[in-house]
Design a protein around this motif. Structure first.
Motif, mmCIF file in Angstrom:
data_model
loop_
_atom_site.group_PDB
_atom_site.id
_atom_site.type_symbol
_atom_site.label_atom_id
_atom_site.label_comp_id
_atom_site.label_asym_id
_atom_site.label_seq_id
_atom_site.Cartn_x
_atom_site.Cartn_y
_atom_site.Cartn_z
ATOM 1 N N SER A 273 47.790 -68.949 23.404
ATOM 2 C CA SER A 273 47.805 -68.631 24.828
ATOM 3 C C SER A 273 47.517 -67.155 25.052
ATOM 4 N N MET A 274 48.120 -66.300 24.223
ATOM 5 C CA MET A 274 47.920 -64.859 24.393
ATOM 6 C C MET A 274 46.468 -64.474 24.099
ATOM 7 N N GLN A 275 45.856 -65.106 23.125
ATOM 8 C CA GLN A 275 44.450 -64.828 22.850
ATOM 9 C C GLN A 275 43.565 -65.246 24.021
ATOM 10 N N SER A 276 43.894 -66.382 24.636
ATOM 11 C CA SER A 276 43.150 -66.803 25.821
ATOM 12 C C SER A 276 43.306 -65.793 26.946
ATOM 13 N N LEU A 277 44.509 -65.268 27.093
ATOM 14 C CA LEU A 277 44.763 -64.292 28.152
ATOM 15 C C LEU A 277 44.027 -62.980 27.892
ATOM 16 N N PHE A 278 44.009 -62.533 26.645
ATOM 17 C CA PHE A 278 43.246 -61.318 26.326
ATOM 18 C C PHE A 278 41.764 -61.537 26.641
ATOM 19 N N GLY A 279 41.273 -62.772 26.414
ATOM 20 C CA GLY A 279 39.887 -63.085 26.747
ATOM 21 C C GLY A 279 39.630 -63.007 28.243
ATOM 22 N N LEU A 280 40.564 -63.531 29.050
ATOM 23 C CA LEU A 280 40.429 -63.444 30.511
ATOM 24 C C LEU A 280 40.474 -61.993 30.976
ATOM 25 N N PHE A 281 41.300 -61.184 30.302
ATOM 26 C CA PHE A 281 41.359 -59.756 30.637
ATOM 27 C C PHE A 281 40.020 -59.091 30.333
ATOM 28 N N ASP A 282 39.467 -59.379 29.162
ATOM 29 C CA ASP A 282 38.173 -58.796 28.775
ATOM 30 C C ASP A 282 37.063 -59.173 29.758
ATOM 31 N N GLN A 283 37.181 -60.367 30.349
ATOM 32 C CA GLN A 283 36.179 -60.816 31.317
ATOM 33 C C GLN A 283 36.390 -60.210 32.705
ATOM 34 N N GLY A 284 37.456 -59.436 32.863
ATOM 35 C CA GLY A 284 37.736 -58.829 34.152
ATOM 36 C C GLY A 284 38.393 -59.757 35.149
ATOM 37 N N LEU A 285 38.921 -60.896 34.669
ATOM 38 C CA LEU A 285 39.538 -61.872 35.563
ATOM 39 C C LEU A 285 41.018 -61.600 35.796
ATOM 40 N N LEU A 286 41.614 -60.721 35.004
ATOM 41 C CA LEU A 286 43.024 -60.374 35.164
ATOM 42 C C LEU A 286 43.154 -58.862 35.312
ATOM 43 N N SER A 287 43.948 -58.445 36.281
ATOM 44 C CA SER A 287 44.164 -57.006 36.525
ATOM 45 C C SER A 287 45.658 -56.762 36.676
ATOM 46 N N PRO A 288 46.362 -56.507 35.563
ATOM 47 C CA PRO A 288 47.815 -56.326 35.628
ATOM 48 C C PRO A 288 48.218 -55.262 36.641
ATOM 49 N N VAL A 289 49.165 -55.618 37.501
ATOM 50 C CA VAL A 289 49.670 -54.698 38.518
ATOM 51 C C VAL A 289 50.937 -54.033 37.990
ATOM 52 N N MET A 290 50.869 -52.738 37.806
ATOM 53 C CA MET A 290 52.038 -51.980 37.387
ATOM 54 C C MET A 290 52.619 -51.312 38.631
ATOM 55 N N GLY A 291 53.612 -51.971 39.210
ATOM 56 C CA GLY A 291 54.161 -51.469 40.450
ATOM 57 C C GLY A 291 54.872 -50.144 40.290
ATOM 58 N N HIS A 292 55.533 -49.948 39.154
ATOM 59 C CA HIS A 292 56.305 -48.725 38.915
ATOM 60 C C HIS A 292 56.201 -48.371 37.441
ATOM 61 N N VAL A 293 55.760 -47.152 37.172
ATOM 62 C CA VAL A 293 55.717 -46.622 35.808
ATOM 63 C C VAL A 293 56.650 -45.429 35.774
ATOM 64 N N LEU A 294 57.745 -45.563 35.013
ATOM 65 C CA LEU A 294 58.813 -44.566 35.023
ATOM 66 C C LEU A 294 59.071 -44.047 33.613
ATOM 67 N N PRO A 295 59.448 -42.768 33.482
ATOM 68 C CA PRO A 295 59.844 -42.268 32.161
ATOM 69 C C PRO A 295 61.200 -42.831 31.756
ATOM 70 N N LEU A 296 61.511 -42.741 30.469
ATOM 71 C CA LEU A 296 62.756 -43.298 29.945
ATOM 72 C C LEU A 296 63.975 -42.759 30.673
ATOM 73 N N ASP A 297 63.951 -41.493 31.074
ATOM 74 C CA ASP A 297 65.094 -40.900 31.765
ATOM 75 C C ASP A 297 65.413 -41.591 33.086
ATOM 76 N N ARG A 298 64.437 -42.337 33.633
ATOM 77 C CA ARG A 298 64.636 -42.999 34.932
ATOM 78 C C ARG A 298 64.771 -44.514 34.779
ATOM 79 N N ILE A 299 65.218 -44.963 33.621
ATOM 80 C CA ILE A 299 65.305 -46.392 33.376
ATOM 81 C C ILE A 299 66.288 -47.076 34.326
ATOM 82 N N GLN A 300 67.363 -46.391 34.716
ATOM 83 C CA GLN A 300 68.310 -46.990 35.659
ATOM 84 C C GLN A 300 67.621 -47.324 36.981
#
Length: 319
Positions: A273-300
Motif C-alpha cells: 500500500s505504501m509503495q502505491s501511495l509513493f507512486g501516487l505522490f510521484d504522479q502529483g496526485l497527492l499533496s500532503p497538507v502540513m497544517g502546523h510545523v513546530l519545533p520540538l520545544d513547542r510539542i505541547q
C-alpha cells in the motif's frame, strides 16, 4: 547527548529531555530523525486510553522521517538513505529501529511530508481499497474531512475516481477540503440535518468515519443499499450508535479499521500500500497538507491543536 520528547506519566503533557544517543542492537538501523508527526493516537497514549497502551515514561510519536546513519550488513539501506519511519518512539533526534520499520522515500518528498505520510495516507488507502472496496464513480462521504486522516481520504478518493463529499467545520477548512478534491462540501457547524443533506446529494456508497458519535450515525443512515461504513476512530468522543437492523435490511457492511494492526496482521499489504501511495505522490496526485510545523520545544502546542481539533492536516514536529 540527544534531545527527545517524553511522556513522564499518564495524564501529563510531553517534556523535553536530554539522553545519551542509542546504540544499535543486532540487526538494527540507526536513523537521525528530521521530523516526526503527531497523531490522535498520541493523545490517547498519553492519557492511557489507547488500544496498545505503553507504560510511562515513554517517547511519543508513531511515525517520522530521517536519514540512515548506519545499517547492518546485508541490509538494502545504506548510510545516507532518506527514509520514512513507522514505529513507536519517533520523537527523538536519533533512534535505533528494525529495518522492517523503514521505507525509502521519493527524492521529491520532504522530510516534513514523509513524517506525516504513513499513518494518515496508509490508513485511508488500505481502508478504502480494502474493506471499503471503493470503485470509480462511487460516492465517498468523509467525516472530519479537514483532519489529518480525513484530508488523505478526500485526496485518495478523488485520485481513485470517486465522487467525494467532505464534511468539516468552517469556511477555511471547507476550502482546504475542496482543494484536496471534494466535489461537494458540508459545514457541520451550520448543517441542521446531516443525514438529509447527504441524501439530498444522492446518498453514499462508502462512509469514511474518523469522528463517530452523532455525525457517524447520521452518515450511516445516508448509506445506499450495499454500502460500506468504515470505522476509523472516535474524534467526536464516542462510537456512533449504528442501527444494526438497517445494516441487515440494506446489506450494509460495517468495518473497523486499525492501520497499526497490519504491522503484525499483514505487513506485506502495508508495504505494498505504501509503495502505491509513493507512486501516487510521484504522479502529483497527492499533496500532503502540513497544517502546523513546530519545533520540538513547542510539542505541547501540537498536542493542544489535536486535542482542541484546531489542526488542518498533519501536525509535524521538527527535530
Amino acid at each position: 547527548m540527544i534531545r527527545q520528547a517524553q511522556i513522564p506519566a499518564l495524564g501529563q503533557g510531553p517534556a523535553i529531555t536530554d539522553q545519551p544517543p542509542p546504540v544499535a542492537g543486532p540487526g538494527q538501523v540507526l536513523v537521525r530523525m528530521a521530523a516526526s508527526a503527531l497523531n490522535f493516537a498520541d493523545l490517547l497514549k498519553a492519557q492511557g486510553t489507547y488500544q496498545e497502551p505503553q507504560d510511562p515514561p515513554f517517547v511519543p510519536g508513531l511515525e517520522g522521517a530521517g536519514t540512515v546513519i548506519e545499517a547492518p550488513q546485508g541490509s538494502d539501506l545504506a548510510a545516507g538513505t532518506r527514509v520514512a519511519v513507522s514505529c513507536p518512539g519517533t520523537m527523538a533526534q536519533i533512534i535505533a529501529v528494525d529495518p522492517a520499520a523503514l521505507q525509502a522515500i521519493p527524492d521529491n518528498m520532504s522530510f516534513e511530508q514523509a513524517a506525516g505520510f504513513q499513518v494518515a495516507y496508509g490508513t485511508s488507502h488500505l481502508a478504502l481499497t480494502g474493506p471499503g472496496s471503493l470503485r470509480r464513480d462511487d460516492t465517498l462521504v468523509v467525516l472530519g474531512a479537514a483532519g489529518g486522516v480525513g484530508l488523505t481520504a478526500v485526496e485518495i478518493g478523488a485520485a481513485l475516481g470517486a465522487r467525494v463529499i467532505g464534511i468539516a467545520r468552517g469556511a477555511a477548512r471547507l476550502e482546504t477540503v475542496r482543494i484536496a478534491g471534494a466535489r461537494h462540501v458540508i459545514d457541520s457547524d451550520t448543517c441542521p440535518d446531516l443525514r438529509q443533506a447527504l441524501r439530498d446529494l444522492g446518498g453514499a456508497d462508502v462512509v469514511y468515519d474518523p469522528v463517530g458519535d452523532g455525525p457517524g450515525a447520521a452518515a450511516f443512515r445516508a448509506l445506499r443499499p450495499g454500502g460500506r461504513h468504515l470505522i476509523i476512530g472516535f474524534a467526536g468522543g464516542k462510537p456512533p450508535a449504528l442501527p444494526l437492523n438497517h445494516a441487515l435490511v440494506k446489506n450494509i457492511s460495517i468495518h473497523g479499521f486499525y492501520w497499526g494492526g497490519y504491522r503484525k496482521q499483514d505487513p506485506a499489504a502495508l508495504r505494498a500500500s505504501m509503495q502505491s501511495l509513493f507512486g501516487l505522490f510521484d504522479q502529483g496526485l497527492l499533496s500532503p497538507v502540513m497544517g502546523h510545523v513546530l519545533p520540538l520545544d513547542r510539542i505541547q502546542e501540537g498536542y493542544d491543536l489535536l486535542r482542541d481539533r484546531r489542526s488542518v492536516g498533519k501536525v509535524i514536529i521538527t527535530l
